[in-house]
Enzyme design. Structure first.
Site, short mmCIF file in Angstrom:
data_model
loop_
_atom_site.label_atom_id
_atom_site.label_comp_id
_atom_site.label_asym_id
_atom_site.label_seq_id
_atom_site.Cartn_x
_atom_site.Cartn_y
_atom_site.Cartn_z
N ASP A 162 0.72 -1.21 0.22
CA ASP A 162 0.07 0.13 0.01
C ASP A 162 0.32 1.14 0.42
O ASP A 162 0.54 2.20 -0.10
CB ASP A 162 -1.34 0.27 1.19
CG ASP A 162 -1.87 -0.73 1.36
OD1 ASP A 162 -2.17 -1.75 0.42
OD2 ASP A 162 -2.56 -1.26 1.97
N GLY A 219 -5.77 -0.67 -0.25
CA GLY A 219 -5.55 0.69 0.00
C GLY A 219 -6.66 0.43 1.43
O GLY A 219 -8.02 0.91 0.69
N ARG A 220 -6.69 -0.25 2.33
CA ARG A 220 -7.20 -0.76 3.22
C ARG A 220 -7.24 1.84 3.76
O ARG A 220 -8.58 2.49 3.83
CB ARG A 220 -7.61 -1.05 4.20
CG ARG A 220 -8.11 -2.51 4.09
CD ARG A 220 -8.23 -3.02 5.03
NE ARG A 220 -8.18 -4.75 4.04
CZ ARG A 220 -9.56 -4.78 3.89
NH1 ARG A 220 -10.34 -3.91 3.26
NH2 ARG A 220 -9.93 -5.82 3.39
N ARG A 264 -20.68 -1.12 -13.88
CA ARG A 264 -20.39 -2.63 -13.30
C ARG A 264 -19.33 -2.01 -12.08
O ARG A 264 -17.88 -1.41 -12.50
CB ARG A 264 -19.89 -3.51 -14.73
CG ARG A 264 -20.96 -4.12 -15.91
CD ARG A 264 -22.07 -5.02 -14.90
NE ARG A 264 -22.40 -5.59 -16.10
CZ ARG A 264 -24.23 -4.77 -15.58
NH1 ARG A 264 -24.10 -4.14 -15.01
NH2 ARG A 264 -25.09 -5.03 -17.03
N THR A 313 -4.25 -10.31 -7.36
CA THR A 313 -4.16 -10.38 -8.47
C THR A 313 -2.89 -8.67 -8.74
O THR A 313 -1.96 -9.29 -8.97
CB THR A 313 -4.25 -10.37 -10.19
OG1 THR A 313 -5.48 -8.93 -9.90
CG2 THR A 313 -5.17 -11.12 -10.36
#
Lengths: 342, 342, 342, 342
Positions: free
Chosen positions: C128, C171-172, C266, C273
């Site tokens: 991150d 990316g929390r 969508r 990945t």
């Protein structure tokens, strides 16, 4: 003579290469001019066109998607659809149509050709590769490549954490993408719609893989299903739109594997990345040749036909025949892959 | 029963996938064990072996090259070659051989099978795709992909400087890589060994391209040649080792184009990057299936045969027949591409 | 002298390059030998080791994941954890430890160094990129590259169907991957955890994009959140395990966008990945240099320190300081990207 | 206010991203309009322009090359050059210029700004990364990525045939591409222009590599040279045009290595593929930010300055200072890589 071109159904890498091939050869060798119909059958239905000449097709070969746009419009379900199409073709002086699409789009072309004297040539398009009469459809090789690269990446994560990784790939009715990317990516389990799987057997393969200290990769087609009674969908097991795509068999598998084997399992749903972007070299070559041969068919007045790949040759087949039945994975071919399971 | 495996000739992406496929199926389904012979026919000739079991083939599917090494050794040109091979096969109790290679390697297999009762099964390998009896050989799709990606990159440089870029690709006797990568990369000229080109015509195509303000890409197979008398090689036109590879037709073309058209021209020789690295998904799929079917042929005692791709099926053909003649580009197929020249 | 090496936390492309760099230089220039501890802090805790010498690190540079395995084990929450680690270090005669990991792993290293005289050198690892004191962490560039390639592919699908595509990236707590891949991929909206977004404003940007006949791409970090009260999670808006990952903000956004703008939307969740597979050239270079400088720090007896990138230099900083606070996206930097929204 | 933009020198991935960034922000936030000058300084010199607005920059972010074209024209060597430029700027009502280029292009900008009151802002561009005052230039990361991928591919060929592979990369005066791609690709020898190499030492490294049964990869910058007297160019060691590019140090090395070590050696010259094609994510991010900050400098009337990267910040420095000296590889940094030689 003026030729109309349209692209219908889901987008697929190679559509632009087909258009370019047909326009280049039609213009330079046959002296035709072209008109592009926008958004599939909606274009001729509503008379919505885009200019289509050699300048318009410059530089589009490596580009994914379709410069003509696409839709799932079906003129036979629209009021007065056929007459409106014939009027618009007359209005734009279009004497032949090249329809690039899958079952639905080509089905319309068949009926327009056969029942309503609209001269159509078809170009088969399905990223799932499930259309009869052709060895491969363009877009499939690109999708398999994207899926295989994803599987390559996931192996390292699986090994580092000794975790099961489930990869859900496209394929509602046929398992071609799952089978090819699973074989190419070295998957330990491949599940396809053509054969109901036994969740117990799947978990057995996974455990045998862990026994040799390797972490398993499960490749599952979105349309794959377990044996009757094995899949109990909780009320909340579809997401907020009831997208199967985002909370489907892949999610269910990871959950079942975790509860049955006690191993951590994660799902990756590849989704739209499989159908976008630049076509692979194989797909550019195939799509370009389909375009060249489609305009040859127009030149020969060979309507109601579709171009198809047989070995390394491009041939013509009746559209009707090609769309008659789905091309699914042969059990013997699937059995071949079984040696890698577990 | 013990099966020997060897890889001969130039390396090619997919060799390891063939080995893995044969070893996995042979071990798990037929209970065979395996021995790897190092460096092509030199291995059985000198009794140079490597252990080959399921552990040895783990993780090799995506790896280019060959874990067995390769060479161009021909036992028939070595003193007592055949006897030494038979002695070593006996010594290692090898009852069948899988020989993976091109014309030379398979030619040896044919004679050993036919004339000396050495039970061989062949797997065709040529990155140039010029072997008869199979639609494609593995490695070819990877090479075309590498070449196409290079052509994509070169387009932008050509356009930015309005310069001619000549790309020399592999293909001494057949133009398959040039034809496929040229079509897929949107080349404006494609030159192959099968047809002598006229340098004047080539320059004409280049000038017509510049007229529409686009910069041309010329894809030329290393074996392509101009018409008689057109190519005058200066004494200094080979480099310090007389490598044709590095100062061959590509260099000559750039020079001629510069002097005839007055446009700047540059050459890129892709060289070995075309044959190394991870195989494409298509090549992994094809090579894996070749491996599975090769061990089936061993199991059936069907020796003197080679596996081949026909459409989407793997079939068996007599090796002799397959190596009898070179598969070159059909003039009609090459003519198809002509619409994109200039 | 013997040096121990461990990797903790989530896997990340470049871990193997760090290990290789440290082992190559430590062995060749300082004459050290090495022992690998398996699965992060669990290794020294349980005395679980793997051989680690120059042979063991051959060929691992381009491989993702970690040959040492990883875990989130924290010795300070294990009974007698510190003593057991010290005992095992003594048992294996390990005089220094290189700990490669993120906040948690390095936090343990800080306390072991500072409070318990265990000589540790840290190597920062977070895909991150949210660790202070270093300009970049390895793995980040690879993740951004994977995300950018996916966005490139999704553009063509969006354009062909005039549909909104939402891409959920990792990316929390920090939006670095979203910001970099969004800028590099030409996203029309980028949403990060550091700033609550207004869903109405987001829909406004989307509509303005459609006005110019272009289809929007929304890149959203998994930790991004709308303004208070805007996100109402339906009972059915989590999937069958309540995975936020697979039915999180990306899914919610697509649903809201559809209902507010009437446009089809969508979601693609890139997931694992982004963290697997071969490292980018930049990450291999950075990770290799981190490994070289980490063993230099050991050689200098400079413990309790962590290697870090400043501009193009590798420097050393106190681990404690580096892990003190999260490195988040500066509002001014985020504002820079605003010019591309809508 | 109207701003002119031009791109000079060799093409480089990211040029279009700079142009797009400047035009998007200048138009939307500052209300400027733009004019593009074609082919570097030749554009303002000859009054050759292209329209440049938001529509013109749509979709160019991922495209390599430059939509403005490029040249090496230097107005100071053209008769009346400065006056003609000032006249054309006046004619097109251009009040500020953004010049994107390397030493030559920026050198012109410095003099026009400093000596002739032409308000210029510079954006540094050199694929070789050899410009002072900036940590990196865009295009470099892409070139390193292309070279690294090629090295990855060549490893497998080298191993399969136990052969030396020499890879010649760009870098006439600085070895940055060789150093970074060599480190990232796991090269066994890296040779740069900054330090004369000893051919005997190089062959020693190669032999020590073969001793452990690994095949060596030698990465050499095109500008690297052996110690005095070691390189004896045979008359036939240049190709038919005396292209150093195609028969330079790489070819010479392979020849010397073959004759001194008796091992087979082959050379691959990567050439133009390193500078074309789509920019890497890093380069798109850097180039976009350079464009945004360049137009900010114009807005601030901060002329004679160039944007530059320092750590993760974009700063402004006097162009003169930035182009004063070449940024070469520091001996200590090169020494770091030495641990991997042999």
């Amino acid at each position: 003579m003026r030729v109309g071109v349209l692209t219908g159904g889901g987008d697929c890498p190679g559509l632009n290469a087909v258009i370019r091939g047909a326009v280049r050869k039609g213009t330079q060798e046959y002296g035709y001019d072209f008109v592009g119909f926008r958004d599939g059958w909606r274009g001729p239905l509503e008379g919505n066109t885009v200019p289509l000449d050699i300048t318009a097709v410059r530089g589009i070969l490596p580009r994914g998607g379709t410069i003509l746009g696409s839709s799932r419009t079906n003129p036979f379900t629209e009021e007065d659809g056929v007459r409106r199409i014939k009027d618009n073709l007359a209005k734009y002086e279009v004497e032949a149509l090249i329809a690039i699409g899958g079952e639905d789009t080509l089905g319309v072309a068949t009926r327009l050709s056969g029942e309503h004297d609209v001269p159509c040539v078809g170009v088969p398009k399905t990223i799932d590769n499930d259309l009869s009469a052709t060895d491969y459809t363009f877009g499939f090789d690109t999708a398999v490549g994207v899926a295989t690269e994803a599987i390559d990446r996931l192996h390292t994560t699986a090994e580092s954490h000794m975790r099961v990784l489930v990869v859900e790939v496209m394929g509602r009715h046929a398992g071609w993408i799952a089978l090819h990317s699973g074989l190419a990516g070295g998957a330990n389990v491949i599940l396809i719609p053509e054969q109901r799987f036994d969740i117990g057997e799947v978990c057995g393969w996974i455990e045998s893989r862990f026994k040799v200290r390797y972490a398993p990769i499960v490749v599952v087609a979105e349309g794959a299903m377990p044996k009757d009674g094995q899949m109990v969908l909780k009320d909340d097991s579809t997401d907020s739109f009831g997208h199967v795509r985002l909370s489907g068999v892949g999610e269910w598998l990871a959950k079942e594997i975790e509860s049955r084997t006690g191993k951590e399992a994660r799902t990756t749903v590849l989704g739209h990345t499989q159908r976008g972007g630049t076509p692979s070299a194989f797909d550019r070559w195939l799509a370009t040749r389909f375009g060249l041969h489609a305009i040859d068919a127009v030149h020969d007045g060979d309507f109601g036909k579709m171009v198809a790949l047989r070995g390394t040759d491009i041939v013509r087949v009746p559209i009707a025949e090609a769309t008659a039945k789905l091309k699914t994975v042969d059990p013997a071919l699937y059995a071949e892959a079984g040696v890698f399971f577990g």
